[in-house]
Design an enzyme around this catalytic site. Structure first.
Site, short mmCIF file in Angstrom:
data_model
loop_
_atom_site.label_atom_id
_atom_site.label_comp_id
_atom_site.label_asym_id
_atom_site.label_seq_id
_atom_site.Cartn_x
_atom_site.Cartn_y
_atom_site.Cartn_z
N ASP A 41 -58.43 -1.91 33.10
CA ASP A 41 -59.85 -1.75 32.82
C ASP A 41 -60.67 -3.01 33.10
O ASP A 41 -61.89 -2.97 33.04
CB ASP A 41 -60.05 -1.35 31.35
N HIS A 45 -51.86 -5.57 26.90
CA HIS A 45 -51.33 -4.23 27.08
C HIS A 45 -50.05 -4.08 26.28
O HIS A 45 -49.27 -5.03 26.19
CB HIS A 45 -51.04 -3.96 28.57
N1 ACO Z 1 -57.95 -10.51 23.08
C1 ACO Z 1 -57.46 -11.41 22.20
N2 ACO Z 1 -56.24 -11.31 21.61
C2 ACO Z 1 -55.51 -10.26 21.94
C3 ACO Z 1 -55.93 -9.28 22.85
C4 ACO Z 1 -57.20 -9.43 23.43
N3 ACO Z 1 -57.65 -8.54 24.30
N4 ACO Z 1 -54.96 -8.33 22.97
C5 ACO Z 1 -53.97 -8.69 22.16
N5 ACO Z 1 -54.28 -9.87 21.52
C6 ACO Z 1 -53.42 -10.61 20.59
C7 ACO Z 1 -53.36 -9.90 19.24
O1 ACO Z 1 -54.37 -10.36 18.39
C8 ACO Z 1 -51.97 -10.30 18.78
O2 ACO Z 1 -52.04 -11.64 18.34
P1 ACO Z 1 -51.07 -12.15 17.11
O3 ACO Z 1 -49.69 -12.00 17.61
O4 ACO Z 1 -51.50 -13.57 16.89
O5 ACO Z 1 -51.41 -11.26 15.95
C9 ACO Z 1 -51.15 -10.29 20.06
O6 ACO Z 1 -52.08 -10.58 21.10
C10 ACO Z 1 -50.43 -8.98 20.32
O7 ACO Z 1 -51.40 -7.95 20.40
P2 ACO Z 1 -51.29 -6.52 19.70
O8 ACO Z 1 -52.65 -6.14 19.20
O9 ACO Z 1 -50.15 -6.53 18.73
O10 ACO Z 1 -50.90 -5.64 20.93
P3 ACO Z 1 -50.87 -4.05 20.99
O11 ACO Z 1 -49.77 -3.71 21.92
O12 ACO Z 1 -50.81 -3.45 19.63
O13 ACO Z 1 -52.30 -3.66 21.60
C11 ACO Z 1 -54.03 -3.47 23.22
C12 ACO Z 1 -52.52 -3.54 22.96
C13 ACO Z 1 -54.64 -2.38 22.29
C14 ACO Z 1 -54.27 -3.06 24.65
C15 ACO Z 1 -54.67 -4.84 22.90
O14 ACO Z 1 -54.14 -5.80 23.80
C16 ACO Z 1 -56.18 -4.81 23.01
O15 ACO Z 1 -56.86 -4.47 22.03
N6 ACO Z 1 -56.78 -5.15 24.19
C17 ACO Z 1 -58.21 -5.05 24.39
C18 ACO Z 1 -58.61 -3.59 24.61
C19 ACO Z 1 -58.20 -3.09 25.99
O16 ACO Z 1 -58.40 -3.74 26.99
N7 ACO Z 1 -57.65 -1.87 25.99
C20 ACO Z 1 -57.24 -1.19 27.25
C21 ACO Z 1 -55.75 -1.15 27.39
S1 ACO Z 1 -55.28 -0.40 28.92
C22 ACO Z 1 -55.50 1.25 28.63
O17 ACO Z 1 -55.29 1.76 27.58
C23 ACO Z 1 -55.94 2.05 29.74
#
Ligand code: ACO
Length: 435
Positions: A364, A307
């Site tokens: 979620d 998140h």
């Molecule tokens: N699985 C694996 N790795 C992940 C995940 C995941 N679900 N989420 C984040 N990471 C990793 C990224 O690859 C990144 O790694 P790095 O530092 O080695 O490059 C690090 O964790 C930071 O993640 P970001 O993508 O920079 O985080 P951001 O804040 O931009 O994105 C998000 C947040 C979109 C929620 C992301 O965690 C994600 O895609 N999660 C899966 C989708 C999801 O569950 N979305 C619902 C969110 S809640 C809502 O909106 C109601």
């Protein structure tokens, strides 16, 4: 009171005012930066950008705190109802018994849609995604209420629009579902409450009257409370962005629904169940999927994990997880994907990749398992999220519209394209590579 920050640019020192929130969260007020320095700030994904001041929802992502209008989310789930939370978010205070009755009755009174709209639903192919239908229908509602589209609505007009939307969006959602399963549309019954009416519109058929199951109704109430607001998330920011052009509330909410649809936002609840089902079909080896999620050469992500704001357990996920055990137990359901979800969580929370990045289950991760237990089909999950989020979108739109000096939302950019070049006549453009 925090001191102003100092910014040194090209030998000059500028004072940047500091803004401090109720809970001592601090921000730099750069609203005069361009005018005074000719610089802008660049923040792709807005991770460091506060787009507004807001008195609606407070989140501390480090501590896992979520409050609506100062009330803790866990206490609201335990002691309040979704209808009451709608009022709280939109009008700022918990309603008195008199205000509550008036509000509830008004919402109920508006629960019919124009009969012509039924034909819109039947024009969609049966496989149409209900989020596409919902977004289009909410925008279409506006054409039946031209009197409510003024760019500067009076408080009375605003209330009319708000109660209509709260009432009718759940009707549109239920009709979208009925269309997808090819069943007759069902109207609300005056004696039923808001959520029982929604379940009735979803599950009553000409052959069988749906009787509200109290366990399901309460679980839905809690899920909707948990979804009701989350400050400046992608869809709420979209509602504010569209509304800032003084587009009407119907159009703004319709845009918010589209933003919610994406799998990185509300669409994750559908994606989580699809992922858990795929893992189950693949023999239930969830550790393999943890490895896939960690592999930077694999596009797979653990859906329902991570998140932007929470760097701790999402308080909503904690409550939903508890409800999963409780509700499935009471309904006598054994869902193998709940075990897979718990297994994934356990492995992820002890894995250095997830620990270092502070990735926890988000709202979620477990919500779809509850929706499944209620017989809600997977492609309706994000619609359910939208129904819950509706009061939050409305509250933010209202807060923004009522703010004195509100300005259109219009970010800037740093241009990185070609510098000025001469136009090349059509017949002289032979040297480009195919795009
Ligand atoms: N699985 C694996 N790795 C992940 C995940 C995941 N679900 N989420 C984040 N990471 C990793 C990224 O690859 C990144 O790694 P790095 O530092 O080695 O490059 C690090 O964790 C930071 O993640 P970001 O993508 O920079 O985080 P951001 O804040 O931009 O994105 C998000 C947040 C979109 C929620 C992301 O965690 C994600 O895609 N999660 C899966 C989708 C999801 O569950 N979305 C619902 C969110 S809640 C809502 O909106 C109601």
């Amino acid at each position: 009171m925090a001191e102003a920050a100092k910014l040194e640019l090209e030998g000059k020192v500028y004072e940047i005012p500091v803004i401090v929130g109720t809970e001592q969260e601090k921000g730099l007020d750069i609203s005069r930066l361009k005018a005074t320095t000719d610089y802008i700030t660049v923040d792709p994904g807005y991770a460091n950008t506060g787009s507004c001041l807001s008195a609606i929802t407070y989140i501390d992502g480090e501590k896992g705190i979520l409050r609506y209008r100062g009330y803790d989310i866990a206490e609201l789930c335990e002691k309040s109802t979704f209808m009451e939370v709608c009022y709280l978010l939109i009008y700022g205070e918990l309603p008195t018994p008199e205000q509550y009755t008036k509000f509830k009755d008004k919402v109920l009174r508006h629960s019919l849609i124009h009969e012509d709209m039924k034909s819109f639903f039947t024009s969609y192919p049966g496989h149409a995604h209900p989020m596409a239908i919902l977004s289009a229908m909410v925008c279409s509602l506006s054409v039946y209420h031209p009197e409510l589209l003024a760019p500067d609505p009076s408080p009375e007009e605003m209330d009319e629009t708000i109660t209509r939307l709260l009432s009718k969006v759940r009707v549109l959602a239920a009709f979208a579902y009925k269309r997808s399963v090819g069943e007759a549309f069902v109207y609300t019954r005056p004696k039923l409450d808001y959520l029982s009416n929604f379940l009735h519109m979803m599950f009553t058929t000409p052959m069988e009257q749906y009787e509200t199951d109290e366990v399901i109704r309460k679980a839905l109430d809690v899920l909707f409370i948990l979804h009701a607001d989350h400050e400046q998330n992608c869809s709420t920011s979209t509602v504010r962005m569209v509304g800032s052009s003084k587009a009407n509330l119907f159009a703004s909410i319709s845009a918010g629904i589209c933003a919610l649809w994406g799998p990185l936002h509300g669409g994750a609840n559908q994606a989580v169940i699809e992922m858990l089902e795929a893992i189950a079909a693949d023999g239930g080896n969830y550790k393999k999927y943890i490895d896939k999620a960690k592999d930077k050469n694999d596009p797979f992500k653990l859906m329902g994990f991570g998140h932007r704001i929470y760097k701790n357990y999402d308080p909503r996920a904690r409550i939903i997880k508890k409800y999963c055990d409780d509700v499935l137990g009471k309904l006598g359901i054994h869902d193998p994907i709940l075990e897979i979800a718990k297994g994934l969580e356990e492995v992820a929370l002890t894995d250095p990749y997830f620990i270092e990045r502070k990735l926890y289950p988000n709202v979620d991760f477990y919500s779809g398992i509850l929706y499944r237990a209620m017989n809600i089909p997977t492609n309706m999950f994000t619609v359910m999220f939208a129904l819950g989020r509706l009061p939050g979108w409305i509250a933010h739109w209202k807060e923004m519209i009522e703010e004195p000096g509100m300005r259109i939302a219009r970010p800037r950019q740093i241009y990185t394209g070609a510098p000025l070049r001469k136009f090349i006549p059509f017949n002289q453009r032979g040297t480009y590579a195919e795009p």
